[in-house]
Scaffold this active site. Structure first.
Site, short mmCIF file in Angstrom:
data_model
loop_
_atom_site.label_atom_id
_atom_site.label_comp_id
_atom_site.label_asym_id
_atom_site.label_seq_id
_atom_site.Cartn_x
_atom_site.Cartn_y
_atom_site.Cartn_z
N ILE A 135 70.86 78.92 -17.03
CA ILE A 135 69.64 79.53 -17.32
C ILE A 135 69.54 79.90 -18.86
O ILE A 135 70.08 80.76 -19.23
CB ILE A 135 69.37 80.91 -16.71
CG1 ILE A 135 69.36 80.61 -14.87
CG2 ILE A 135 67.87 81.17 -16.69
CD1 ILE A 135 68.60 79.42 -14.43
N PRO A 136 69.19 78.70 -19.60
CA PRO A 136 69.29 78.75 -20.98
C PRO A 136 68.43 79.79 -21.88
O PRO A 136 67.42 79.52 -22.42
CB PRO A 136 69.02 77.36 -21.32
CG PRO A 136 67.84 76.86 -20.28
CD PRO A 136 68.41 77.59 -19.15
N CYS A 137 68.82 81.09 -21.74
CA CYS A 137 67.81 82.02 -22.40
C CYS A 137 68.05 81.89 -23.85
O CYS A 137 67.17 82.43 -24.68
CB CYS A 137 68.23 83.30 -21.84
SG CYS A 137 70.11 83.85 -21.99
N HIS A 138 69.17 81.16 -24.50
CA HIS A 138 69.16 80.87 -25.99
C HIS A 138 68.09 80.12 -26.32
O HIS A 138 67.76 80.10 -27.52
CB HIS A 138 70.60 80.29 -26.18
CG HIS A 138 70.94 78.98 -25.48
ND1 HIS A 138 71.47 79.12 -24.20
CD2 HIS A 138 70.67 77.74 -25.97
CE1 HIS A 138 71.20 77.81 -24.08
NE2 HIS A 138 71.08 76.88 -24.97
N ARG A 139 67.32 79.28 -25.47
CA ARG A 139 66.39 78.81 -25.85
C ARG A 139 64.71 79.28 -25.90
O ARG A 139 63.94 78.98 -26.38
CB ARG A 139 66.09 77.30 -24.92
CG ARG A 139 67.27 76.60 -24.85
CD ARG A 139 67.24 75.33 -23.96
NE ARG A 139 68.51 74.80 -23.76
CZ ARG A 139 69.01 73.96 -22.71
NH1 ARG A 139 67.97 73.88 -21.52
NH2 ARG A 139 70.17 73.43 -22.75
#
Length: 172
Positions: A135-139
């Site tokens: 779940i790419p929260c870095h994006r």
């Protein structure tokens, strides 16, 4: 019983925590250079290291591939979101749709999740993300284009920057 597996990536050591019967991914830890910092939360909960479980090995290998610059699929079947509210789940699903190498603002994610006035809620939900990378929260970034928070530490902002740069390089 709950277990964890440590794996070395191009960005440092990371870990996947899991239960084995049936296999389920409990959490993913972002890379760090300190094995003590990585293991301490698991050890305090009495979880054991297991480097034999084939499903954990497959998920760990996905992390290695990601940090080598490869786009990986989200292992939805082994991730459990039942402890999160419907609104939090909507945010996680929305973030999962942000394409590799792209970003979206907290405000954009709120709209995507059907919560147009909940940008702060998106931020607090991202802070609880048990499955970073997948779940790419870095994006997720601020509306002004700055990075915003990540992982609760100043050093983590550098990791966020490096992850976004990795994705942008791989997409070229």
């Amino acid at each position: 019983m709950n277990y964890y597996r440590i794996v070395k990536t191009a960005f440092g050591h990371t870990a996947v925590a899991f239960c084995d019967l049936p296999f389920g991914l409990l959490e993913v830890r972002l890379p760090t250079l300190s094995l003590d910092d990585l293991c301490q939360p698991f050890d305090h909960r009495g979880w054991q290291i297991d480097h034999q479980h084939p499903d954990a090995a497959a998920v760990a290998n996905m992390l290695v591939r990601y940090f080598d610059g490869e786009q990986v699929d989200i292992p939805w079947p082994v991730m459990d979101f039942s402890c999160f509210t419907a609104a939090q789940q909507a945010v996680y699903r929305a973030v999962a749709t942000i394409p590799y190498g792209s970003t979206a603002s907290y405000k954009q994610v709120a709209r995507m999740a059907g919560l147009p006035r909940a940008a702060r809620f998106v931020g607090t939900t991202m802070a609880k993300n048990p499955y970073p990378v997948f779940i790419p929260c870095h994006r997720v970034i601020k509306s002004d284009g700055s990075l915003g928070g990540f992982g609760g530490a100043v050093q983590a902002i550098d990791l966020k920057r490096r992850m976004l740069a990795l994705e942008n390089q791989a997409g070229e």
